[in-house]
Design a protein around this motif. Structure first.
Motif, PDB file in Angstrom:
ATOM      1  N   LEU A 120      34.297  55.736  34.007  1.00 23.26           N
ATOM      2  CA  LEU A 120      33.681  54.423  33.813  1.00 23.26           C
ATOM      3  C   LEU A 120      34.723  53.312  33.848  1.00 23.26           C
ATOM      4  O   LEU A 120      34.518  52.256  34.454  1.00 23.26           O
ATOM      5  CB  LEU A 120      32.935  54.383  32.477  1.00 23.26           C
ATOM      6  CG  LEU A 120      31.607  55.148  32.418  1.00 23.26           C
ATOM      7  CD1 LEU A 120      31.070  55.182  31.007  1.00 23.26           C
ATOM      8  CD2 LEU A 120      30.588  54.509  33.359  1.00 23.26           C
ATOM      9  N   LEU A 121      35.842  53.555  33.195  1.00 23.29           N
ATOM     10  CA  LEU A 121      36.898  52.557  33.187  1.00 23.29           C
ATOM     11  C   LEU A 121      37.448  52.304  34.587  1.00 23.29           C
ATOM     12  O   LEU A 121      37.762  51.155  34.963  1.00 23.29           O
ATOM     13  CB  LEU A 121      38.021  52.967  32.246  1.00 23.29           C
ATOM     14  CG  LEU A 121      37.678  52.964  30.746  1.00 23.29           C
ATOM     15  CD1 LEU A 121      38.834  53.527  29.936  1.00 23.29           C
ATOM     16  CD2 LEU A 121      37.335  51.553  30.283  1.00 23.29           C
ATOM     17  N   VAL A 122      37.564  53.367  35.363  1.00 21.25           N
ATOM     18  CA  VAL A 122      38.052  53.218  36.742  1.00 21.25           C
ATOM     19  C   VAL A 122      37.087  52.377  37.572  1.00 21.25           C
ATOM     20  O   VAL A 122      37.490  51.482  38.326  1.00 21.25           O
ATOM     21  CB  VAL A 122      38.270  54.594  37.391  1.00 21.25           C
ATOM     22  CG1 VAL A 122      38.519  54.444  38.898  1.00 21.25           C
ATOM     23  CG2 VAL A 122      39.433  55.311  36.739  1.00 21.25           C
ATOM     24  N   VAL A 123      35.782  52.654  37.436  1.00 20.89           N
ATOM     25  CA  VAL A 123      34.775  51.888  38.184  1.00 20.89           C
ATOM     26  C   VAL A 123      34.794  50.420  37.781  1.00 20.89           C
ATOM     27  O   VAL A 123      34.751  49.519  38.624  1.00 20.89           O
ATOM     28  CB  VAL A 123      33.374  52.506  37.967  1.00 20.89           C
ATOM     29  CG1 VAL A 123      32.300  51.588  38.568  1.00 20.89           C
ATOM     30  CG2 VAL A 123      33.302  53.885  38.590  1.00 20.89           C
ATOM     31  N   ILE A 124      34.876  50.166  36.465  1.00 27.80           N
ATOM     32  CA  ILE A 124      34.925  48.781  35.984  1.00 27.80           C
ATOM     33  C   ILE A 124      36.165  48.073  36.511  1.00 27.80           C
ATOM     34  O   ILE A 124      36.118  46.897  36.910  1.00 27.80           O
ATOM     35  CB  ILE A 124      34.890  48.756  34.441  1.00 27.80           C
ATOM     36  CG1 ILE A 124      33.524  49.235  33.940  1.00 27.80           C
ATOM     37  CG2 ILE A 124      35.196  47.363  33.916  1.00 27.80           C
ATOM     38  CD1 ILE A 124      33.461  49.426  32.437  1.00 27.80           C
ATOM     39  N   ALA A 125      37.291  48.769  36.528  1.00 29.21           N
ATOM     40  CA  ALA A 125      38.522  48.175  37.042  1.00 29.21           C
ATOM     41  C   ALA A 125      38.393  47.826  38.520  1.00 29.21           C
ATOM     42  O   ALA A 125      38.845  46.757  38.962  1.00 29.21           O
ATOM     43  CB  ALA A 125      39.694  49.128  36.815  1.00 29.21           C
ATOM     44  N   ILE A 165      35.600  47.153  40.153  1.00 32.41           N
ATOM     45  CA  ILE A 165      34.701  45.999  40.256  1.00 32.41           C
ATOM     46  C   ILE A 165      35.444  44.716  39.904  1.00 32.41           C
ATOM     47  O   ILE A 165      35.293  43.681  40.561  1.00 32.41           O
ATOM     48  CB  ILE A 165      33.473  46.194  39.347  1.00 32.41           C
ATOM     49  CG1 ILE A 165      32.616  47.346  39.867  1.00 32.41           C
ATOM     50  CG2 ILE A 165      32.648  44.909  39.267  1.00 32.41           C
ATOM     51  CD1 ILE A 165      31.464  47.705  38.953  1.00 32.41           C
ATOM     52  N   GLY A 166      36.271  44.772  38.855  1.00 31.30           N
ATOM     53  CA  GLY A 166      37.042  43.599  38.458  1.00 31.30           C
ATOM     54  C   GLY A 166      37.984  43.141  39.545  1.00 31.30           C
ATOM     55  O   GLY A 166      38.134  41.932  39.793  1.00 31.30           O
ATOM     56  N   VAL A 167      38.649  44.098  40.214  1.00 33.59           N
ATOM     57  CA  VAL A 167      39.560  43.750  41.308  1.00 33.59           C
ATOM     58  C   VAL A 167      38.800  43.095  42.452  1.00 33.59           C
ATOM     59  O   VAL A 167      39.238  42.095  43.033  1.00 33.59           O
ATOM     60  CB  VAL A 167      40.316  45.006  41.789  1.00 33.59           C
ATOM     61  CG1 VAL A 167      41.082  44.696  43.075  1.00 33.59           C
ATOM     62  CG2 VAL A 167      41.274  45.504  40.721  1.00 33.59           C
ATOM     63  N   LEU A 168      37.629  43.654  42.795  1.00 34.16           N
ATOM     64  CA  LEU A 168      36.824  43.090  43.883  1.00 34.16           C
ATOM     65  C   LEU A 168      36.356  41.670  43.565  1.00 34.16           C
ATOM     66  O   LEU A 168      36.387  40.785  44.421  1.00 34.16           O
ATOM     67  CB  LEU A 168      35.614  43.988  44.163  1.00 34.16           C
ATOM     68  CG  LEU A 168      35.932  45.364  44.765  1.00 34.16           C
ATOM     69  CD1 LEU A 168      34.657  46.200  44.893  1.00 34.16           C
ATOM     70  CD2 LEU A 168      36.601  45.208  46.119  1.00 34.16           C
ATOM     71  N   VAL A 169      35.917  41.470  42.319  1.00 35.54           N
ATOM     72  CA  VAL A 169      35.502  40.123  41.916  1.00 35.54           C
ATOM     73  C   VAL A 169      36.680  39.160  41.992  1.00 35.54           C
ATOM     74  O   VAL A 169      36.548  38.016  42.454  1.00 35.54           O
ATOM     75  CB  VAL A 169      34.905  40.140  40.491  1.00 35.54           C
ATOM     76  CG1 VAL A 169      34.714  38.713  39.972  1.00 35.54           C
ATOM     77  CG2 VAL A 169      33.594  40.892  40.471  1.00 35.54           C
ATOM     78  N   GLY A 170      37.857  39.620  41.535  1.00 41.56           N
ATOM     79  CA  GLY A 170      39.042  38.769  41.600  1.00 41.56           C
ATOM     80  C   GLY A 170      39.416  38.395  43.021  1.00 41.56           C
ATOM     81  O   GLY A 170      39.904  37.292  43.283  1.00 41.56           O
ATOM     82  N   LEU A 171      39.182  39.341  43.959  1.00 43.00           N
ATOM     83  CA  LEU A 171      39.474  39.058  45.357  1.00 43.00           C
ATOM     84  C   LEU A 171      38.451  38.119  45.979  1.00 43.00           C
ATOM     85  O   LEU A 171      38.779  37.296  46.840  1.00 43.00           O
ATOM     86  CB  LEU A 171      39.533  40.367  46.154  1.00 43.00           C
ATOM     87  CG  LEU A 171      40.695  41.317  45.827  1.00 43.00           C
ATOM     88  CD1 LEU A 171      40.534  42.628  46.582  1.00 43.00           C
ATOM     89  CD2 LEU A 171      42.028  40.664  46.187  1.00 43.00           C
TER      90      LEU A 171
END
Length: 425
Positions: free
Chosen positions: A15-20, A22-28
């Motif tokens: 779950l933490l990996v998936v959230i991370a 998603i966070g990277v994609l949003v940041g991009l």
């Protein structure tokens, strides 16, 4: 359970990996979204300018002239300060454009007597209203969507009705307020001669220019420029520096007329876009004085741009009411005298266009085209003397009729200097 196997969910690590991820994609994606939004705002700003260009052309078709910058009702002499019964010819060219940019309702309020609910002044207000700094007059407080750039967040008091679009006054700071006011003088050389020499922009204060006056060609001449409105944050582009040196004789490097680069002194070395704490900026003395704060006022801080310093440069106002510094008594220069910081918004100065867009500003050309001018446009020598009637013979950059000393940028701001523009903007 089947075949002895257990159902299992996601582990905490997964779950933490998936959230991370998603966070990277949003940041991009976020910078791309922000860039797309700014592109849309910039296009909307450009469209506003195009509508203003159409309004100017429709006005010219109706009256065979452009709207006058510095017009209205006035006493037989030019005077400053507020007045309730007349506006002292302090109205900007934007007032005359109102019927041509779908603001007929506001125009009707201005040209007819209007009920006064402010508690001060005449009731009703006289036609054409009081001077533009009167907050009790409703039209002057009205914000017009066509005059606002979506990228500019400025709103509310202490400003009145804001504008992000201003008239081009040319490449000199002389006679910006009074223009050819020769009739107020009895013992000295008239302002008309000084105005003819220095007021080289598409708009001349208190003088109605026509398309036929733009001898350099409508497509080669800037008639309006974009300005960012002041946010009260000591931004060098919107909170004018108050210079005590005055316009001065153009050959004097210690005066604004002899060295426009003086405007750049006093910036914060760690944040060059803001004034240092000790700089005497107008907003420090009077928070109601700010770039673009009064769309109805013809004073250059509010609705004027010059092509002296390049776009997004610091703006500054001199302590000179009309032409030169010094004291009024004993001076042989008409109109000489100083003003205080409280009424410094009435001073001449150097007022570069500015914007909240990245890298440049919009300008409106005489043919109605809207161009985006970058901050890096070739702008000649910022320490060169301004063109003026007092220009000394043998000093090419300051004598009347000289080519603009401020390069391509200065040439774009002059209407009849016979300078050819070979580069595509």
């Amino acid at each position: 359970m089947t075949n002895g196997q257990k159902n299992r969910g996601f582990t905490l690590v997964e779950l933490l990996v998936v959230i991370a991820i998603i966070g990277v994609l949003v940041g991009l994606l976020l910078p791309a979204v922000q860039a797309a939004r700014e592109a849309a705002r910039r296009m909307s700003c450009s469209n506003n300018f195009k509508q203003l260009g159409l309004a100017v052309h429709n006005y010219h078709s109706a009256y065979n002239a452009m709207p006058k910058h510095g017009t209205g009702t006035y006493l037989p002499r030019w005077s400053f300060g507020g007045h309730n019964n007349e506006n002292k010819s302090q109205l900007s060219m934007l007032v005359g454009l109102l019927p041509f940019m779908e603001q007929q309702a506001v125009w009707e309020q201005i040209v007819n007597p209007l009920q006064n609910t402010s508690g001060s002044g005449p009731n009703p207000w006289y036609a054409m209203g009081p001077t533009p700094q009167n907050i009790g007059y409703e039209p002057w407080m009205t914000n017009l969507p066509m005059l606002r750039c979506p990228s500019d967040p400025g709103t509310g008091l202490p400003s009145m009705g804001r504008t992000n679009y201003a008239a081009c006054l040319g490449d000199s700071a002389y006679c910006q307020i009074v223009g050819p006011m020769s009739h107020v003088l009895t013992t000295h050389q008239g302002y008309a001669e000084r105005s003819r020499a220095a007021d080289r922009g598409a708009f001349v204060t208190r003088y109605q220019t026509k398309f036929r006056d733009i001898l350099d060609g409508l497509a080669n001449t800037v008639i309006m420029g974009e300005i960012a409105t002041d946010l009260g944050d000591r931004d060098t582009r919107t909170d004018a520096k108050f210079l005590s040196v005055g316009i001065g004789v153009p050959t004097t490097a210690s005066t604004l007329g002899g060295n426009p680069s003086l405007c750049q002194d006093g910036t914060d070395p760690t944040r060059p876009q803001f004034w240092a704490s000790g700089t005497d900026n107008l907003g420090k003395t009077n928070s109601s004085i700010g770039r673009g704060y009064k769309w109805a006022s013809a004073l250059p801080l509010y609705t004027g741009v010059t092509t002296i310093l390049p776009p997004n440069s610091a703006v500054c106002a001199s302590t000179t009411r009309y032409i030169h510094g010094g004291t009024a008594s004993g001076s042989n220069i008409p109109g000489a005298g100083t003003v205080t910081a409280a009424d410094g918004d009435q001073a001449n100065g150097v007022f570069a266009p500015s914007s909240r867009h990245q890298g440049g500003v919009h300008v409106l050309m005489g043919d109605g085209a809207v161009k985006f001018i970058t901050d890096s446009i070739e702008a000649g020598n910022s320490q060169a003397q301004m063109v003026s009637w007092e220009g000394v013979a043998g000093t090419p950059s300051s004598t009347p009729g000289s080519k603009s000393p401020y390069g391509l940028w200065g040439a774009l701001g002059t209407r009849a200097s016979k300078e050819t523009i070979q580069a595509e903007l």
